[in-house]
Design a protein around this motif. Structure first.
Motif, short mmCIF file in Angstrom:
data_model
loop_
_atom_site.label_atom_id
_atom_site.label_comp_id
_atom_site.label_asym_id
_atom_site.label_seq_id
_atom_site.Cartn_x
_atom_site.Cartn_y
_atom_site.Cartn_z
N VAL A 104 -17.99 -3.71 32.27
CA VAL A 104 -17.62 -5.39 32.56
C VAL A 104 -17.64 -6.11 31.17
CG1 VAL A 104 -18.46 -5.28 34.90
CG2 VAL A 104 -20.09 -5.59 33.12
N LYS A 105 -18.24 -5.55 30.14
CA LYS A 105 -18.40 -6.48 28.93
C LYS A 105 -19.07 -7.64 28.97
CE LYS A 105 -14.22 -4.36 26.28
NZ LYS A 105 -14.23 -3.32 27.27
N ASN B 236 -4.32 0.18 36.14
CA ASN B 236 -3.93 -1.08 36.98
C ASN B 236 -4.31 -1.20 38.19
OD1 ASN B 236 -2.69 -1.96 34.69
ND2 ASN B 236 -0.79 -1.20 35.11
N TYR C 32 -17.69 -5.74 19.07
CA TYR C 32 -16.52 -6.41 18.59
C TYR C 32 -16.70 -7.19 17.38
CZ TYR C 32 -13.67 -4.79 22.37
OH TYR C 32 -13.15 -4.05 23.35
N GLU C 33 -15.80 -8.35 17.21
CA GLU C 33 -16.28 -9.11 15.83
C GLU C 33 -17.38 -9.94 15.68
OE1 GLU C 33 -13.91 -10.50 13.61
OE2 GLU C 33 -12.01 -8.99 14.20
N ILE D 142 -10.16 -3.80 32.67
CA ILE D 142 -8.86 -4.18 33.25
C ILE D 142 -9.02 -3.87 34.81
CG2 ILE D 142 -6.38 -3.68 33.43
CD1 ILE D 142 -7.01 -5.58 31.35
N HIS E 285 -16.25 0.49 18.12
CA HIS E 285 -14.77 0.81 18.16
C HIS E 285 -13.94 -0.22 17.51
CE1 HIS E 285 -13.89 -2.22 21.46
NE2 HIS E 285 -15.36 -2.14 21.65
N GLN E 286 -12.61 0.40 17.62
CA GLN E 286 -11.27 -0.51 17.40
C GLN E 286 -11.15 -0.91 18.60
OE1 GLN E 286 -9.11 2.80 15.49
NE2 GLN E 286 -9.37 1.40 13.68
N SER E 287 -10.39 -2.23 18.52
CA SER E 287 -10.06 -2.82 19.75
C SER E 287 -8.55 -2.26 19.94
CB SER E 287 -10.04 -4.35 19.59
OG SER E 287 -9.03 -5.03 18.95
N ARG E 288 -8.12 -2.20 21.32
CA ARG E 288 -6.94 -1.79 21.37
C ARG E 288 -5.68 -2.64 20.39
NH1 ARG E 288 -5.35 -0.52 27.14
NH2 ARG E 288 -3.45 -1.26 26.75
N ASP E 289 -5.90 -3.87 20.44
CA ASP E 289 -5.07 -4.89 19.56
C ASP E 289 -5.17 -4.67 18.33
OD1 ASP E 289 -4.17 -6.26 22.25
OD2 ASP E 289 -6.02 -6.64 22.57
N ALA E 290 -6.34 -4.46 17.69
CA ALA E 290 -6.63 -4.23 16.25
C ALA E 290 -5.65 -2.96 16.13
CB ALA E 290 -8.19 -3.99 16.04
N ASP F 189 -8.86 2.75 32.17
CA ASP F 189 -8.36 1.45 32.26
C ASP F 189 -6.92 1.35 33.19
OD1 ASP F 189 -9.75 -0.66 30.87
OD2 ASP F 189 -9.79 0.67 29.25
N ILE G 260 -21.10 -7.40 25.76
CA ILE G 260 -20.33 -7.72 24.64
C ILE G 260 -21.47 -7.98 23.50
CG2 ILE G 260 -19.94 -10.00 25.21
CD1 ILE G 260 -17.37 -8.08 23.48
#
Lengths: 212, 212
Positions: free
Chosen positions: A63-64, A13, A109-110, A37, A132-137, A11, A87
């Motif tokens: 690509v989700k 840049n 995800y959710e 990303i 998974h756990q999301s990065r943000d979670a 992931d 997704i």
């Protein structure tokens, strides 16, 4: 029991950063992930270049995919990917269309925890999910728990090959002892390490120790 | 009542195709969408080039962000986008992180109909949703219905600005008469037309006739 595979989530840049990490860890990993990303940034050229670097590995284009399953599957396959992610919010026709072009993993995800819908995925030939756990979670303070391990076991019992991701470090692998996880996916634990090769070897050694 | 805006979804296979369509329809549309497939193919350079072509329009990067909201928001903003999409399956922290960087629209795919979660979006400053039929669901035979119109009305009543997409043709606009839709989004109705300008003008004229 087969050994779980090890996947590096690139992931990064830009493609050059991803190539630089892959060069260092390639001998320790089984699956090369072109991260979401990275694909947002550099498009399919990122996938093509990673495929060129790792002709004998499994390449995943993360690509989700949420829609346009055929187009998405064809693009990624033509760029050299073996697998793509969809997704969980994608419709079954989207997933099914993608699966006709390339091997699909559904990312949970959710709102993922709906057995009827998951059974539909299986009925349409989709046999891989990513738990998974999301990065943000994770940033918001969530940790891996026994409940996560139970969820993974239940998904395997339903008939899925389950990959595990989100804050995956070598220490958390033992939580899954005895569970036939398909693949462990590590991102920044490897890409952000001072010595990516050492960390990827630590993962691989831990997998051999626990599941070998 | 404000007139609904008109958005062209440039879900093209490469940036050059997208530029070619945008050149023809720019005087009729309000929002330029760099489509998901286009971004998968060409990355952020697609967004940059569309922004360069349309400095005075709203530019949407349809990345369907599911994770890493900050990185995703920053990438798209730096490429020149005004708005991005998040998928409904993203966690609230992901959406909220993205919203701190750029205006977020939540795309409503499978499992979207959860009022508690939607209220959380509003509470976190996320005020745009995209109501739609997926391409693949549409191919599977779904049509726009009174239920869709009711769903859009209910979302507006909750406090959302609602964009409408998925098989949007000029003829379906009248179904939404009296409903303050925020934006209508057309993709292949325009990009696949023999005369994209004529179709985009037909949309705009129909909007003026119905809502003017």
């Amino acid at each position: 029991m087969n050994l779980p595979m090890m996947q590096v989530a690139l992931d990064c840049n830009d493609t050059a950063q991803a190539i630089n990490v892959l060069r260092q860890v390639e001998d320790q990993i089984d699956v090369v992930e072109a991260g979401t990303i990275l694909i947002y940034r550099d498009g399919m050229s990122a996938v093509k270049n990673l495929r060129a670097m790792a002709p004998d590995k499994i390449v995943l284009a993360d690509v989700k995919c949420a829609d346009a399953g055929t187009k998405c599957g064809v693009s990624c396959r033509e760029a050299g990917a073996d697998w793509i992610t969809c997704i969980n919010a994608a419709t079954v026709p989207t997933m099914s269309n993608a699966q006709k072009e390339i091997e699909v993993q559904v990312e949970l995800y959710e709102g993922w925890d709906n057995k009827d819908r998951m059974q539909e995925w299986l009925d349409h030939g989709i046999h891989q999910v990513v738990y998974h756990q999301s990065r943000d979670a994770k940033f918001a303070g969530q940790k891996w728990s026994e409940q996560d391990v139970e969820n993974v076991k239940n998904l395997i019992a339903m008939g899925f090959k389950v990959s595990v991701t989100g804050g995956v470090h070598p220490e958390i692998l033992q939580l899954f002892k005895g569970v036939p996880v398909y693949t462990f996916i590590a991102g920044r634990a490897i890409t952000g390490a001072d010595d990516p090769h050492a960390v990827s070897k630590q993962f691989k050694d831990e997998i051999k120790r626990i599941w070998g």
